[in-house]
Design an enzyme around this catalytic site. Structure first.
Site, PDB file in Angstrom:
ATOM      1  N   GLY A 105       0.814  -1.215   0.000  1.00 10.41           N
ATOM      2  CA  GLY A 105       0.000   0.000   0.000  1.00 10.41           C
ATOM      3  C   GLY A 105       0.842   1.256   0.000  1.00 10.41           C
ATOM      4  O   GLY A 105       1.252   1.758   1.056  1.00 10.41           O
ATOM      5  N   GLU A 117      12.418  -5.107  -7.512  1.00  9.22           N
ATOM      6  CA  GLU A 117      11.119  -5.067  -8.187  1.00  9.22           C
ATOM      7  C   GLU A 117      11.286  -4.740  -9.676  1.00  9.22           C
ATOM      8  O   GLU A 117      10.696  -5.380 -10.541  1.00  9.22           O
ATOM      9  CB  GLU A 117      10.218  -4.025  -7.521  1.00  9.22           C
ATOM     10  CG  GLU A 117       8.851  -3.960  -8.144  1.00  9.22           C
ATOM     11  CD  GLU A 117       7.922  -2.984  -7.409  1.00  9.22           C
ATOM     12  OE1 GLU A 117       6.943  -3.428  -6.829  1.00  9.22           O
ATOM     13  OE2 GLU A 117       8.207  -1.766  -7.422  1.00  9.22           O
TER      14      GLU A 117
END
Ligand SMILES: Cc1cc2nc3c(=O)[nH]c(=O)nc-3n(C[C@H](O)[C@H](O)[C@H](O)COP(=O)(O)OP(=O)(O)OC[C@H]3O[C@@H](n4cnc5c(N)ncnc54)[C@H](O)[C@@H]3O)c2cc1C
Length: 383
Positions: A119, A241
């Site tokens: 989030g 990532e």
């Protein structure tokens, strides 16, 4: 390529055979989570490759994790349903307490627990993360969370969320990104206890959501590392990532190129295969060259990462080049197929929509270019 990589690739390809285009089309049409696929990957141990052996994972590197994600995408599937289970835990591994690691990592490695929701993005802050409004206020032995996140993917299919929230106002810090903290939120008993998750229907089947926090109470022990250093912890995970997402984009590019190559050889128009025309051949050849170049940069970034060397420029360039290569390959593949490219059963229109995401998320192309301009080329800071 090491034998290990080849073995991993062969195993992933074998697993993906049980999840053909028909499976992904059905999930896409019904906007369903690919539970069976994620279960199979979990059971085969592919989602725990980055977890150290001491916590029950296989302790492999980003190169091996990349090989897994690339093969999923090259097989026509999509790793977006679960790729974050591989790497979000990195923040806990690097900055979490022993107690957090012991209580989380073995469960993640076995697949019993899921940490695949992240989030960060909020509706009003956009790419400027320093302007997030979600707050975490200390109250005795708890923190109380208030605010809203958007595009929180897989929140409905995750036990935990890694949450970025402000523990101090932006104005109080020396730098805009000071005063943000990262929390490991156990969502299992928080639904309707201050936590609301709403499905966000999108162009692709990505299980993405809006998340609302209304006086959600979490134990103070949910804080990862030190208060106020959350943005730095976040940055630590970004190279991994970017390298992994680049691998997915390269897998997509290779899927599109192969699909186009085969079709161009088979489809006859004006009494000859369309692939005999250079107007069809050249875009396929160009897409191939672009994908191979992107793959070289992705491999370089992964090798540097696994050797513990700095790899910010390479990770960013890999993400940029791979996202562009997959998008160009998608367009080429659709054009090569003419009208049939639009038919669901060919899977091209689905992959076309899916691969478009890489130029926007998890980081948009402009922001990568800005990083290269400023941090690699030393050009003046623009924002
Ligand atoms: C399917 C999907 C899944 C996602 N999953 C997650 C998730 O799990 N967790 C999460 O936290 N987020 C997630 N995101 C959010 C994603 O990371 C953001 O959408 C992305 O980082 C871009 O931010 P934004 O949408 O706020 O765009 P904005 O920041 O509003 O930018 C809009 C456009 O303007 C450009 N732009 C902005 N500023 C500049 C500038 N200074 N110079 C040049 N160009 C600029 C951007 O590059 C972009 O093209 C997801 C998004 C999607 C679509």
């Amino acid at each position: 390529m090491s034998q290990n990589h080849q073995d991993i690739r062969d195993s992933v390809v074998a697993l993906c055979r049980d999840f053909p285009g028909q499976y992904w089309r059905g999930k896409d049409r019904e906007r369903q989570y690919p539970t069976e696929f994620v279960r199979a990957l979990t059971d085969a141990g592919f989602l725990s490759v980055l977890i150290p052996e001491s916590y029950g994972g296989s302790g492999l590197g980003i190169s091996e994790a990349s090989a897994i994600l690339e093969e999923i995408h090259k097989s026509g599937g999509n790793g977006g349903a679960c790729h974050a289970q591989m790497y979000i835990m990195g923040s806990v591994l690097r900055h979490g307490s022993d107690a957090q690691k012991q209580s989380l990592l073995p469960g993640l490695a076995s697949g019993e627990l899921r940490l695949q929701a992240f989030g960060v993005t909020e509706p009003t802050s956009g790419t400027d993360t320093s302007r997030i409004h979600t707050t975490a206020k200390k109250d005795g032995t708890d923190y109380i969370i208030n605010g809203q996140k958007v595009w929180t993917s897989r929140a409905e299919h995750s036990d935990f969320m890694l949450l970025l929230a402000r523990t101090a106002p932006r104005e109080d810090g020396e730098r805009p990104h000071d005063g943000m903290s990262v929390f490991l939120v156990d969502m299992r008993d928080k639904i309707d206890q201050g936590l609301t998750i709403k499905t966000l229907r999108a162009m692709i089947n990505h299980s993405t959501t809006e998340v609302f926090f209304d006086d959600m109470r979490i134990p103070a022990a949910s804080l990862i590392g030190e208060e106020g250093r959350g943005f730095r912890y976040l940055l630590d995970g970004l190279n991994a990532e970017r390298i992994l997402i680049a691998a997915e984009a390269i897998g997509d590019a290779r899927w599109f190129i192969d699909k186009a190559r085969v079709y161009a050889g088979e489809r006859k128009v004006f009494d000859r295969p369309i692939g005999q025309n250079q107007g069809i051949q050249f875009p396929i050849a160009q897409a191939y060259a672009d994908a191979e170049a992107a793959a070289l940069m992705q491999e370089k970034a992964a090798s540097l990462f696994d050797a513990g060397e700095p790899c910010g420029p390479e990770a960013n360039m890999a993400k940029l080049l791979a996202a562009d290569a997959s998008w160009k390959a998608a367009d080429m593949c659709l054009q090569t197929h003419g009208g049939f490219g639009f038919a669901e059963e060919y899977d091209i229109e689905r992959k076309f929509r899916e691969t478009r995401l890489f130029r926007v998320a998890p980081i948009s192309t402009n922001l990568v270019l800005s990083y290269i301009a400023e941090h690699v080329l030393g050009l003046p800071r623009s924002f």
